[in-house]
Design an enzyme around this catalytic site. Structure first.
Site, PDB file in Angstrom:
ATOM      1  N   ASP A   1      -3.515   7.596   4.342  1.00  0.00           N
ATOM      2  CA  ASP A   1      -3.051   6.241   4.642  1.00  0.00           C
ATOM      3  C   ASP A   1      -3.774   5.712   5.879  1.00  0.00           C
ATOM      4  O   ASP A   1      -4.226   6.483   6.720  1.00  0.00           O
ATOM      5  CB  ASP A   1      -1.536   6.288   4.887  1.00  0.00           C
ATOM      6  N   GLU A   2      -3.869   4.373   5.995  1.00  0.00           N
ATOM      7  CA  GLU A   2      -4.495   3.715   7.153  1.00  0.00           C
ATOM      8  C   GLU A   2      -5.882   4.304   7.427  1.00  0.00           C
ATOM      9  O   GLU A   2      -6.239   4.627   8.569  1.00  0.00           O
ATOM     10  CB  GLU A   2      -3.610   3.853   8.408  1.00  0.00           C
TER      11      GLU A   2
ATOM     12  N   LYS B   1       0.818  -1.218   0.000  1.00  0.00           N
ATOM     13  CA  LYS B   1       0.000   0.000   0.000  1.00  0.00           C
ATOM     14  C   LYS B   1       0.852   1.269   0.000  1.00  0.00           C
ATOM     15  O   LYS B   1       0.503   2.243  -0.663  1.00  0.00           O
ATOM     16  CB  LYS B   1      -0.949   0.005   1.200  1.00  0.00           C
ATOM     17  N   THR B   2       1.969   1.259   0.730  1.00  0.00           N
ATOM     18  CA  THR B   2       2.816   2.450   0.746  1.00  0.00           C
ATOM     19  C   THR B   2       3.386   2.720  -0.639  1.00  0.00           C
ATOM     20  O   THR B   2       3.469   3.872  -1.094  1.00  0.00           O
ATOM     21  CB  THR B   2       3.955   2.291   1.773  1.00  0.00           C
TER      22      THR B   2
END
Length: 720
Positions: free
Chosen positions: A220-221, A35-36
């Site tokens: 993110d997250e 994902k990063t």
């Protein structure tokens, strides 16, 4: 334009996410799916291909470490420094906003941010000014409640009176706390986001400026956002900005601290034009591990749905070890770790995960016994935890009231109205007369050297220690520990703390009682308490491994999120421990426990061990819990059961009644259908045997508590 450097090494789903031209994008990124990489490469695509200015991009994440990593990877991919782009945590970006608009939010130009300890001190100050008894109204509970309201976007003025006395008092504290903070010109961490949200709500021109500037927002997250963070993002995005939300609903495990999984579950409803991309190819774990993770999480009803897969091969089966008790479990883990090291592997490439912090005590003891260096990740060793050190100080005071170190530690813990000024008076007299602080306290009380209120508070403490000390000879060691944590008020103080932290502290204190119950004195003719305290001190002297030392990592399952290890042990996979007993009656909490299991399983890269104890002393009381439902959800063809004889066979007992092996119970003295009595569970009927002889496991249905799986050797069943 050559975009090879951006798209190179991306799989099809990652490339779809990176290059999407839709205004709103939801990337469901499974564990270990990169994902990063997608976030970083999407930013590079926007700048290099779509000709978007870096100044119009805002990237938000949850930790400073993640923000630094994202910025470094963007700079590396782009081959230049993009210092003008806003990349940071929610709190960091909110702070940046408030520093730029301090007048608009009515703050001093150089306003101070209170950390958690500073905030607690201010809450205590407020409560003292309100003349509230800290034992009845623990300051930490008030601090937690205030922060919880702010996380929901609520000021004291927004909260309606309900007639509930507890709520009314909390609201009074919140109002007074707000007034003091405003007067002092300070804000806490929860206030950063709330004040930034209010900045935009109350100043449309400021909001319009940032909406025009930040045309592209990447988060993110996303599954970890709370109410105020989501409101902040939605306001900023408005109807113009595009939002890329990256997250995994299956890894939403922080509901207890305000995170709302609904934010990601309902994202497509809130933004109907959203394009959703699922990242399901995993680059971390073997196929067997992913099969187990998929099977466990698939039982959750509230999820968006995805299935992890890998092309890296099946890998080793998942090992399941049924230990006789928690000590056998810990010894087995230590033995497997030593074998891992003997094969040329590093200890730091392995981790032991557990649901409850209290489980670490027995594991630490086994590792110390085996001379295996270890490190508690994100936490402290069992005997170094605040609540345990407080309890041990009470035990030391009970044994020797002239122990000044123990005296200073617990004289006002829990709070009993003995403030710093009183303690300094006692300390000064002790120095002057060269006596212990206990003797100085007695002298101050007798001679009435302080105001009456302070004298009474000190007298109550002295009387408490005297009473507890007077019972030492008539109590067993574990009863002395129970007496210490109950009579002192420690256990009650932490029970009033809300959330996982308070619960963990209570469990640790109860585990201390268990440690005392299991302690064997070397010299039976001497008092047992000093021998126990000496052993604790010796164990503490060993210390954790140094930062640069090769050591196995111990951590809770919550702490493990975002990490990965070639070798992983998940200890205590049994009902009432994992899933935790507190979650069993609440469907929402049970689903979060299942997500926690999914997170734990997907930390393993090559080898995963699941261990459970057929009998376990939990917080001083022996219990017999069946293997966790999460283990029973795993397909039997990817798991191998490790027997006590160190042989391996296909599992027979863990996978539910459909595949349960039934023996006749030969050489056990019992038979199927026979009525039996258990000293804890009462009367029951034998339903099934696994194995024969005294080591057999027997399934018994009890009238009061349902079906339990017991080891005959330790169950002490009586035939009816």
């Amino acid at each position: 334009m050559d975009v090879t450097s951006i798209l190179d090494k991306l799989n099809a789903a990652q490339e779809e996410a990176v290059t999407s031209d839709r205004q709103h994008l939801l990337v469901l990124a499974g564990a270990g799916s990169g994902k990063t990489r997608v976030l970083v490469h999407r930013i590079a695509w926007k700048i290099q291909v779509d000709n978007i200015s870096p100044y119009s991009i805002l990237a938000v994440t949850f930790t400073n470490k993640a923000a630094r990593e994202m910025r470094e990877r963007i700079d590396e991919l782009m081959g230049m420094s993009l210092r003008g782009m806003w990349v940071g945590t929610f709190h960091g970006l909110a702070h940046r906003l408030l520093k730029a608009h301090w007048k608009d939010v009515k703050l001093p130009e150089n306003f101070q941010i209170l950390d958690s300890d500073d905030q607690l001190r201010l809450v205590k100050r407020v409560m003292r000014s309100m003349d509230l008894d800290e034992q009845r109204w623990p300051p930490k509970q008030a601090q937690w409640w205030i922060n919880g309201q702010k996380d929901e976007g609520l000021r004291a003025a927004h909260i309606q009176e309900t007639g509930d006395p507890h709520m009314a008092t909390m609201l009074r504290i919140y109002r007074e706390y707000e007034e003091v903070c405003n007067r002092l010109g300070v804000i806490d961490f929860a206030e950063l986001l709330l004040r930034a949200l209010e900045l935009w709500r109350d100043h449309p021109a400021v909001l319009d400026h940032y909406q025009q500037r930040f045309q592209h927002i990447l988060v993110d997250e996303f599954q970890d956002t709370n109410a105020v963070q989501y409101a902040w993002l939605r306001l900023l995005a408005g109807k113009v900005s595009g939002v890329t939300a990256v997250g995994d609903d299956d890894q939403s495990i922080y509901g207890w601290r305000g995170a709302k999984v609904e934010n990601i579950l309902h994202y497509e409803r809130n933004y109907p034009d959203t394009h959703t991309v699922k990242l399901e190819q995993n680059y971390r774990s073997t196929s067997n591990i992913l099969t187990a993770a998929n099977a466990v999480i698939s039982k959750n009803a509230e999820r968006m749905g995805k299935s992890l897969w890998t092309d890296s091969g099946e890998g080793e089966p998942i090992a399941l070890y049924a230990a006789f008790n928690e000590h056998d479990e810990a010894r087995y883990i230590a033995d497997r770790l030593q074998s891992w090291v003997n094969q040329g592997n590093l200890r730091e490439d392995s981790a032991i995960l557990y649901r409850s912090n209290a489980q670490s005590r027995v594991l630490e003891a086994a590792l110390l016994q085996a001379d295996i260096p270890y490190r508690i990740y994100g936490g402290q060793r069992f005997y170094e935890r605040l609540e345990i050190k407080n309890a041990l100080s009470y035990l030391r005071m009970m044994m020797n009231c002239h122990d000044d170190v123990a005296f200073e530690r617990v004289v006002n813990v829990p709070p009993r109205g003995i403030g710093d000024r009183t303690v300094e008076t006692i300390r000064a007299l002790a120095r002057e007369d060269q006596i212990s602080m206990w003797r100085a306290s007695e002298k101050i009380v007798t001679e009435k050297r302080m105001p009456g209120r302070a004298i009474n508070a000190v007298a109550v403490f002295l009387e408490l220690i005297n009473e507890m000390s007077g019972q030492l000879e008539e109590l067993e060691l574990y009863e002395q520990a129970e007496n210490a944590i109950q009579r002192s008020g420690l256990i009650e103080m932490h029970k009033r703390e809300k959330g996982e932290r308070g619960q963990a502290r209570v469990e640790n204190l109860e585990e201390l009682v268990g440690a005392c119950r299991n302690f064997e004195a070397e010299d039976k003719d001497l008092p047992i308490l000093p021998q126990f305290l000496d052993q604790v001190a010796l164990d503490s002297g060993d210390g954790q491994a140094d930062e640069d030392q090769d050591a196995v990592q111990l951590m809770t399952l919550h702490s493990a999120k975002g990490l990965e290890f070639p070798l992983v042990f998940i200890a205590g996979v049994e009902e009432n421990l994992f899933p935790h007993k507190m979650s069993l009656d609440e469907p929402g909490r049970l689903e979060e426990e299942r997500r926690l299991a999914y997170v734990g399983i997907t930390r393993a890269m090559q080898k995963l061990y699941l261990t459970f104890a057929e009998s376990r002393s939990i917080y001083g009381t022996e219990s017999f819990n069946s293997v966790s439902r999460f283990v029973r959800d795993i397909p039997k063809d990817v798991i191998e059961e490790v027997r006590l004889q160190n042989t391996i066979s296909r599992p027979t007992s863990y996978a539910g009644s459909g595949s349960m092996h039934s023996d006749s119970g030969d050489e056990t003295g019992f038979s199927l259908g026979q009525g039996v009595n258990h000293q804890v569970y009462g009367e029951g009927v034998i339903l099934n045997f696994e194995g024969n002889g005294p080591r057999a496991r027997v399934h018994v249905r009890f009238a009061e508590v349902g079906t339990k799986i017991l080891i005959l050797a330790s169950a002490n069943l009586m035939a009816l």
